[in-house]
Scaffold this motif. Structure first.
Motif, PDB file in Angstrom:
ATOM      1  N   LEU A 118      -6.666   9.501   8.898  1.00 40.88           N
ATOM      2  CA  LEU A 118      -8.128   9.488   8.898  1.00 40.88           C
ATOM      3  C   LEU A 118      -8.656   8.092   9.216  1.00 40.88           C
ATOM      4  O   LEU A 118      -9.648   7.938   9.929  1.00 40.88           O
ATOM      5  N   VAL A 119      -7.985   7.076   8.693  1.00 38.13           N
ATOM      6  CA  VAL A 119      -8.389   5.692   8.963  1.00 38.13           C
ATOM      7  C   VAL A 119      -7.931   5.246  10.338  1.00 38.13           C
ATOM      8  O   VAL A 119      -8.636   4.518  11.048  1.00 38.13           O
ATOM      9  N   ASP A 120      -6.756   5.698  10.755  1.00 40.80           N
ATOM     10  CA  ASP A 120      -6.146   5.224  11.991  1.00 40.80           C
ATOM     11  C   ASP A 120      -6.816   5.798  13.230  1.00 40.80           C
ATOM     12  O   ASP A 120      -6.894   5.115  14.256  1.00 40.80           O
ATOM     13  N   ILE A 121      -7.295   7.034  13.169  1.00 40.10           N
ATOM     14  CA  ILE A 121      -7.860   7.673  14.359  1.00 40.10           C
ATOM     15  C   ILE A 121      -9.061   6.905  14.902  1.00 40.10           C
ATOM     16  O   ILE A 121      -9.100   6.566  16.094  1.00 40.10           O
ATOM     17  N   PRO A 122     -10.090   6.590  14.084  1.00 36.79           N
ATOM     18  CA  PRO A 122     -11.206   5.825  14.658  1.00 36.79           C
ATOM     19  C   PRO A 122     -10.799   4.422  15.093  1.00 36.79           C
ATOM     20  O   PRO A 122     -11.323   3.886  16.073  1.00 36.79           O
ATOM     21  N   ARG A 123      -9.860   3.819  14.382  1.00 33.94           N
ATOM     22  CA  ARG A 123      -9.410   2.480  14.752  1.00 33.94           C
ATOM     23  C   ARG A 123      -8.749   2.495  16.133  1.00 33.94           C
ATOM     24  O   ARG A 123      -9.021   1.632  16.973  1.00 33.94           O
ATOM     25  N   SER A 124      -7.913   3.486  16.397  1.00 33.76           N
ATOM     26  CA  SER A 124      -7.248   3.562  17.698  1.00 33.76           C
ATOM     27  C   SER A 124      -8.197   4.040  18.789  1.00 33.76           C
ATOM     28  O   SER A 124      -7.907   3.867  19.980  1.00 33.76           O
ATOM     29  N   ALA A 125      -9.328   4.635  18.397  1.00 30.61           N
ATOM     30  CA  ALA A 125     -10.292   5.105  19.391  1.00 30.61           C
ATOM     31  C   ALA A 125     -11.176   3.981  19.917  1.00 30.61           C
ATOM     32  O   ALA A 125     -11.760   4.104  21.001  1.00 30.61           O
ATOM     33  N   ASN A 126     -11.293   2.891  19.181  1.00 27.63           N
ATOM     34  CA  ASN A 126     -12.100   1.765  19.641  1.00 27.63           C
ATOM     35  C   ASN A 126     -11.400   1.026  20.777  1.00 27.63           C
ATOM     36  O   ASN A 126     -10.173   0.987  20.848  1.00 27.63           O
TER      37      ASN A 126
ATOM     38  N   LEU B  32       0.838  -1.193   0.000  1.00 30.41           N
ATOM     39  CA  LEU B  32       0.000   0.000   0.000  1.00 30.41           C
ATOM     40  C   LEU B  32       0.872   1.242   0.000  1.00 30.41           C
ATOM     41  O   LEU B  32       1.898   1.285   0.675  1.00 30.41           O
ATOM     42  N   ARG B  33       0.435   2.241  -0.754  1.00 29.28           N
ATOM     43  CA  ARG B  33       0.982   3.592  -0.670  1.00 29.28           C
ATOM     44  C   ARG B  33      -0.201   4.531  -0.508  1.00 29.28           C
ATOM     45  O   ARG B  33      -1.143   4.506  -1.296  1.00 29.28           O
ATOM     46  N   THR B  34      -0.139   5.364   0.537  1.00 29.28           N
ATOM     47  CA  THR B  34      -1.279   6.229   0.827  1.00 29.28           C
ATOM     48  C   THR B  34      -0.798   7.523   1.458  1.00 29.28           C
ATOM     49  O   THR B  34       0.180   7.515   2.219  1.00 29.28           O
ATOM     50  N   PRO B  35      -1.420   8.661   1.150  1.00 31.60           N
ATOM     51  CA  PRO B  35      -1.036   9.914   1.818  1.00 31.60           C
ATOM     52  C   PRO B  35      -1.135   9.781   3.327  1.00 31.60           C
ATOM     53  O   PRO B  35      -2.064   9.142   3.853  1.00 31.60           O
ATOM     54  N   ARG B  36      -0.187  10.393   4.045  1.00 30.55           N
ATOM     55  CA  ARG B  36      -0.188  10.266   5.495  1.00 30.55           C
ATOM     56  C   ARG B  36      -1.484  10.763   6.094  1.00 30.55           C
ATOM     57  O   ARG B  36      -2.006  10.189   7.064  1.00 30.55           O
ATOM     58  N   GLU B  37      -2.049  11.845   5.547  1.00 32.71           N
ATOM     59  CA  GLU B  37      -3.301  12.372   6.086  1.00 32.71           C
ATOM     60  C   GLU B  37      -4.430  11.354   5.937  1.00 32.71           C
ATOM     61  O   GLU B  37      -5.299  11.244   6.803  1.00 32.71           O
ATOM     62  N   ARG B  38      -4.436  10.604   4.844  1.00 30.55           N
ATOM     63  CA  ARG B  38      -5.472   9.590   4.660  1.00 30.55           C
ATOM     64  C   ARG B  38      -5.261   8.445   5.647  1.00 30.55           C
ATOM     65  O   ARG B  38      -6.219   7.896   6.186  1.00 30.55           O
ATOM     66  N   PHE B  39      -4.012   8.078   5.873  1.00 31.69           N
ATOM     67  CA  PHE B  39      -3.714   7.048   6.875  1.00 31.69           C
ATOM     68  C   PHE B  39      -4.231   7.483   8.238  1.00 31.69           C
ATOM     69  O   PHE B  39      -4.843   6.694   8.969  1.00 31.69           O
TER      70      PHE B  39
ATOM     71  N   ALA C  18     -17.932   0.055  17.648  1.00 33.61           N
ATOM     72  CA  ALA C  18     -16.975  -0.544  16.714  1.00 33.61           C
ATOM     73  C   ALA C  18     -17.663  -1.050  15.455  1.00 33.61           C
ATOM     74  O   ALA C  18     -17.070  -1.054  14.372  1.00 33.61           O
ATOM     75  N   ASP C  19     -18.925  -1.470  15.590  1.00 27.56           N
ATOM     76  CA  ASP C  19     -19.679  -2.005  14.448  1.00 27.56           C
ATOM     77  C   ASP C  19     -20.405  -0.922  13.657  1.00 27.56           C
ATOM     78  O   ASP C  19     -21.074  -1.236  12.671  1.00 27.56           O
ATOM     79  N   HIS C  20     -20.286   0.324  14.082  1.00 29.16           N
ATOM     80  CA  HIS C  20     -20.975   1.402  13.366  1.00 29.16           C
ATOM     81  C   HIS C  20     -20.488   1.439  11.917  1.00 29.16           C
ATOM     82  O   HIS C  20     -19.287   1.326  11.657  1.00 29.16           O
ATOM     83  N   PRO C  21     -21.405   1.596  10.954  1.00 32.81           N
ATOM     84  CA  PRO C  21     -21.011   1.497   9.543  1.00 32.81           C
ATOM     85  C   PRO C  21     -20.092   2.606   9.043  1.00 32.81           C
ATOM     86  O   PRO C  21     -19.453   2.450   7.999  1.00 32.81           O
ATOM     87  N   VAL C  22     -19.994   3.709   9.766  1.00 30.57           N
ATOM     88  CA  VAL C  22     -19.109   4.808   9.364  1.00 30.57           C
ATOM     89  C   VAL C  22     -18.000   4.910  10.410  1.00 30.57           C
ATOM     90  O   VAL C  22     -18.202   5.474  11.495  1.00 30.57           O
ATOM     91  N   PRO C  23     -16.804   4.373  10.118  1.00 31.54           N
ATOM     92  CA  PRO C  23     -15.756   4.244  11.151  1.00 31.54           C
ATOM     93  C   PRO C  23     -15.309   5.559  11.762  1.00 31.54           C
ATOM     94  O   PRO C  23     -14.905   5.582  12.926  1.00 31.54           O
ATOM     95  N   HIS C  24     -15.333   6.661  10.978  1.00 27.82           N
ATOM     96  CA  HIS C  24     -14.779   7.905  11.503  1.00 27.82           C
ATOM     97  C   HIS C  24     -15.821   8.768  12.220  1.00 27.82           C
ATOM     98  O   HIS C  24     -15.522   9.893  12.616  1.00 27.82           O
TER      99      HIS C  24
END
Length: 351
Positions: free
Chosen positions: A222-230, A213-220, A274-280
């Motif tokens: 965006l995905v990582d914040i809700p994941r670490s919040a669970n 994977l290659r992804t802009p850090r800001e996009r990473f 955690a099961d909410h359909p919109v992770p962020h």
């Protein structure tokens, strides 16, 4: 706490009862044996969330969470090594790059065990590991502060940030090689058994075919914040293990019942988020519930120590081990937003 009627949950419980929990005190003072991870593999637990077409179970998230609770409550060190494996599997399952066909099947069926080396990406604006593009591949330089499972894992998912602020995720063999030097295993207050080291990268060269994977850090982020919040299932696993221990004490039954009821309620809320359909979405709610789960874990492990009295100070005793494992989980995967919310809750006296 509900028990999901799923074969993998039953296998996890059997493994916990016959091997992991009975050996947990010894493992805590030594190191996670390869045989424990082989037993996890034989039970099919390394492929709990992996695609069925590649040898995995493709089980629902609820099953994966319950398996994690059981393993963490039985032997948190073993859980911590094997939990690293699941993120690379999920990332490969979503990838369309060639590395998918090379690694997804052996990781899904457990023929290979993977670790992760990317938490340092959260250190922005610092860049602990720099990825530099070259002809036909990438050079990685810098320091991976934490890498768990050294000497147990076959491959690692490594991340670095390039000059365009893009995060490059690639797979490397998890061994010393040109460009990779490991520290001595760290001595930690808990989970020393998980074989955690730091890695010094000095010109590690990985071909383009290793990139997943290659992804802009800001996009990473965006995905990582809700994941670490669970809330991590391991928090509930350790807390419930402490409650069971407390219930065995002569004066602990009433406290165990009260703590179990509170844990059940917080667990239900945490997993619904955690099961909410919109992770962020609902990040503040996720963080608040996570702080509450931390508080209950701390209360449960403390109660187990209190009920155990002087016996709880014996390094062979489960109460002090669970308390130390709970301390570890307070900082495992911690980000700045998690730290801020938890400290605010502690300052208010409600966390």
């Amino acid at each position: 706490m509900t028990i999901t009627p799923h074969p993998l949950v039953a296998r996890a419980q059997s493994l916990a009862d016959r091997l992991l929990a009975p050996e947990a005190a010894r493992v805590d003072q030594e190191e996670v044996p390869a045989g424990h991870l082989e037993a996890v593999r034989r039970a099919g637990l390394l492929g709990v969330s992996a695609p069925r077409a590649y040898g995995g179970a493709d089980a629902p998230d609820s099953v994966a969470r319950e398996v994690a609770e059981i393993l963490a409550g039985a032997c948190c060190s073993t859980w911590f090594v094997q939990t690293q494996h699941h993120t690379p599997v999920k990332l490969l399952a979503r990838s369309e790059l060639p590395v998918r066909e090379r690694l997804l099947r052996p990781l899904s069926d457990g023929s290979l065990l993977a670790g992760i080396a990317y938490a340092h990406v959260r250190a922005h604006p610092r860049v602990p590991v720099r990825a530099t593009a070259g002809r036909g591949g990438w050079r990685f330089d810098g320091t991976v502060p934490w890498y768990t499972g050294w000497g147990l894992n076959d491959v690692m998912l490594l991340a670095g940030v390039d000059e365009r602020d893009e995060v490059v995720f690639a797979f490397a063999e998890a061994r010393e090689q040109p460009g990779v030097r490991a520290s001595a295993p760290m001595r930690l207050a808990a989970l020393t058994a998980a074989r955690t080291v730091s890695l010094q990268l000095d010109g590690l060269w990985l071909p383009d075919g290793a990139v997943v994977l290659r992804t802009p850090r800001e996009r990473f982020a965006l995905v990582d914040i809700p994941r670490s919040a669970n809330t991590s299932p391991a928090v509930f696993g350790v807390a419930y293990a402490a409650v069971r221990l407390l219930a065995q004490a002569r004066e602990g039954a009433d406290a165990a019942d009260a703590l179990r009821a509170r844990l059940d309620a917080v667990r239900e809320r945490a997993y619904a988020l955690a099961d909410h359909p919109v992770p962020h979405e609902h990040v503040d709610d996720r963080l608040a519930v996570k702080a509450e789960a931390y508080d209950l874990m701390r209360a449960a492990t403390t109660a187990a120590v209190v009920a155990g009295g002087g016996r709880a100070m014996d390094l062979r005793g489960p109460a002090q081990r669970l308390a130390r494992e709970g301390m570890f989980l307070l900082v495992q995967g911690q980000t700045e937003p998690v730290r801020r919310v938890h400290l605010d809750a502690l300052a208010r006296g409600d966390g």
